[in-house]
Enzyme design. Structure first.
Site, mmCIF file in Angstrom:
data_model
loop_
_atom_site.group_PDB
_atom_site.id
_atom_site.type_symbol
_atom_site.label_atom_id
_atom_site.label_comp_id
_atom_site.label_asym_id
_atom_site.label_seq_id
_atom_site.Cartn_x
_atom_site.Cartn_y
_atom_site.Cartn_z
ATOM 1 N N HIS A 138 2.236 12.228 -0.693
ATOM 2 C CA HIS A 138 1.832 13.629 -0.627
ATOM 3 C C HIS A 138 3.058 14.484 -0.967
ATOM 4 O O HIS A 138 4.118 14.322 -0.357
ATOM 5 C CB HIS A 138 1.313 13.980 0.770
ATOM 6 C CG HIS A 138 0.119 13.188 1.188
ATOM 7 N ND1 HIS A 138 -1.139 13.413 0.660
ATOM 8 C CD2 HIS A 138 -0.025 12.158 2.061
ATOM 9 C CE1 HIS A 138 -1.997 12.571 1.206
ATOM 10 N NE2 HIS A 138 -1.351 11.795 2.046
ATOM 11 N N HIS A 164 -20.474 12.593 1.197
ATOM 12 C CA HIS A 164 -20.887 13.757 1.973
ATOM 13 C C HIS A 164 -20.378 15.060 1.381
ATOM 14 O O HIS A 164 -20.831 16.140 1.759
ATOM 15 C CB HIS A 164 -20.459 13.618 3.439
ATOM 16 C CG HIS A 164 -18.985 13.635 3.656
ATOM 17 N ND1 HIS A 164 -18.213 12.497 3.628
ATOM 18 C CD2 HIS A 164 -18.128 14.648 3.927
ATOM 19 C CE1 HIS A 164 -16.959 12.805 3.865
ATOM 20 N NE2 HIS A 164 -16.874 14.104 4.055
ATOM 21 N N SER A 217 0.851 -1.186 0.000
ATOM 22 C CA SER A 217 0.000 0.000 0.000
ATOM 23 C C SER A 217 0.885 1.233 0.000
ATOM 24 O O SER A 217 1.841 1.322 0.782
ATOM 25 C CB SER A 217 -0.913 0.003 1.223
ATOM 26 O OG SER A 217 -1.740 1.151 1.236
ATOM 27 N N THR A 234 -1.847 -3.201 -4.140
ATOM 28 C CA THR A 234 -2.244 -4.489 -4.692
ATOM 29 C C THR A 234 -2.163 -5.496 -3.555
ATOM 30 O O THR A 234 -1.332 -5.372 -2.658
ATOM 31 C CB THR A 234 -1.347 -4.945 -5.857
ATOM 32 O OG1 THR A 234 0.020 -5.007 -5.422
ATOM 33 C CG2 THR A 234 -1.457 -3.994 -7.038
ATOM 34 N N ARG A 235 -3.013 -6.511 -3.598
ATOM 35 C CA ARG A 235 -3.075 -7.441 -2.477
ATOM 36 C C ARG A 235 -3.677 -8.774 -2.926
ATOM 37 O O ARG A 235 -4.376 -8.866 -3.936
ATOM 38 C CB ARG A 235 -3.936 -6.866 -1.350
ATOM 39 C CG ARG A 235 -5.367 -6.590 -1.771
ATOM 40 C CD ARG A 235 -6.143 -5.779 -0.758
ATOM 41 N NE ARG A 235 -7.451 -5.427 -1.265
ATOM 42 C CZ ARG A 235 -7.699 -4.358 -2.033
ATOM 43 N NH1 ARG A 235 -6.712 -3.544 -2.358
ATOM 44 N NH2 ARG A 235 -8.914 -4.104 -2.463
ATOM 45 N N HIS A 256 -2.124 7.285 -4.926
ATOM 46 C CA HIS A 256 -2.343 6.088 -4.099
ATOM 47 C C HIS A 256 -2.213 4.873 -4.996
ATOM 48 O O HIS A 256 -2.616 4.894 -6.162
ATOM 49 C CB HIS A 256 -3.744 6.128 -3.476
ATOM 50 C CG HIS A 256 -4.276 4.781 -3.101
ATOM 51 N ND1 HIS A 256 -5.167 4.091 -3.906
ATOM 52 C CD2 HIS A 256 -4.039 3.986 -2.040
ATOM 53 C CE1 HIS A 256 -5.461 2.951 -3.344
ATOM 54 N NE2 HIS A 256 -4.801 2.844 -2.212
ATOM 55 N N HIS A 270 -3.997 7.572 -16.777
ATOM 56 C CA HIS A 270 -5.027 6.630 -17.194
ATOM 57 C C HIS A 270 -4.544 5.738 -18.338
ATOM 58 O O HIS A 270 -4.913 4.556 -18.411
ATOM 59 C CB HIS A 270 -6.280 7.384 -17.615
ATOM 60 C CG HIS A 270 -7.057 7.941 -16.453
ATOM 61 N ND1 HIS A 270 -8.283 8.549 -16.605
ATOM 62 C CD2 HIS A 270 -6.789 7.987 -15.131
ATOM 63 C CE1 HIS A 270 -8.738 8.942 -15.428
ATOM 64 N NE2 HIS A 270 -7.835 8.616 -14.528
#
Length: 287
Positions: free
Chosen positions: A113, A187, A109, A126-127, A123, A157
């Protein structure tokens, strides 16, 4: 099925570790090649432990020339899922968790910044996840600029699409749409960035093919991101640019604390809290 996957688990864990090593070396190289003020940043590496089994490496760089804060974590954990995690797995269609809640998970992970507001945050993860009843891969990568450049978004992209297209013609459209949905902040009524790809519960029935795809997603990350850093890290910026960066980081923090599935899973299963919350920015602002 348990014995069959022992070697596959080892291969997956070794791959995530090798990807971590490659990224750490690349990011320290970006620090070395930058002519900005101050010392070139270096990762501080800490071993992490999960009380119920397993651990990993937390690698964090703070206050570099290029990176204000970047974390690259790798972990391999195992044990028994608690009641809340069992229910979450059952809701995702994993059978038999109440009878045998054993699990194993490994992955990498990363969250970066940047110092320069023109350079995008990013970000990637992979897992692989395994239970006696099921296995799957997940991951992806998404770009989070506070000052968007359309050509940067297109480049990022494009690299993600190339990784997807090498495996299935529908992967990019599916996983891009999934990222747009997953990385949305309800939100606030907006996305946290400009997207990328996201996938989870990937089990086509062909472990080798799914592992190969996950490896290609990991390999695509540096070519997708590093050229953007090299292009933007020397650009002049204003206090207004910095303000926009800090406000955007506030949005990022809200998402990771309220909605991110990985954050919830890490905290609920007892993994090192500092490693789980590594993704939070060093400074943020709310208006």
């Amino acid at each position: 099925m348990i014995e069959e996957f022992d070697s596959r688990k080892a291969r997956a864990a070794a791959w995530f570790r090798s990807l971590r090593d490659e990224i750490v070396a690349s990011f320290e190289g970006l620090e070395d090649s930058h002519t900005g003020e101050g010392e070139a940043g270096r990762f501080e590496v800490t071993e992490t432990r999960r009380e119920s089994g397993g651990g990993g490496l937390m690698s964090v760089m703070r206050g570099g020339r290029v990176f204000e804060k970047v974390g690259v974590n790798v972990s391999t954990v195992h044990g028994s899922l608690g009641e809340r995690a069992q229910k979450a797995m059952a809701a995702r269609g994993v059978p038999g968790m109440a009878e045998n809640p054993e699990f194993w998970a490994s992955g990498i992970s990363l969250v970066a910044h940047m110092q320069n507001p023109h350079a995008p945050a990013v970000h990637m993860n992979t897992r692989m996840f395994w239970t006696p009843h099921a296995w799957w891969f997940g991951g992806g990568s998404d770009l989070n600029p506070c000052l968007e450049y359309q050509e940067d978004t297109a480049h990022f992209h494009g690299r993600m699409q190339a990784a997807c297209d090498a495996h299935a013609p529908d992967y990019f459209a599916r996983f891009k749409a999934w990222a747009d949905e997953y990385f949305f902040v309800p939100h606030r009524g907006r996305a946290r960035g400009v997207g990328g790809i996201f996938y989870d519960d990937l089990n086509t029935g062909d472990w080798e093919a799914d592992f190969a795809f996950t490896q290609d997603v990991g390999r695509a990350f540096l070519p997708a991101f590093v050229p953007l850093v090299e292009k933007r890290r020397d650009m002049p910026w204003t206090e207004a640019d910095r303000d926009a960066q800090l406000v955007h980081r506030g949005l990022y923090a809200e998402y990771n604390l309220v909605y991110d599935r990985g954050t919830k899973f890490g905290l609920e299963t007892g993994h090192d809290a500092n490693a789980v919350l590594m993704s939070l920015p060093p400074l943020a602002k709310w208006v």
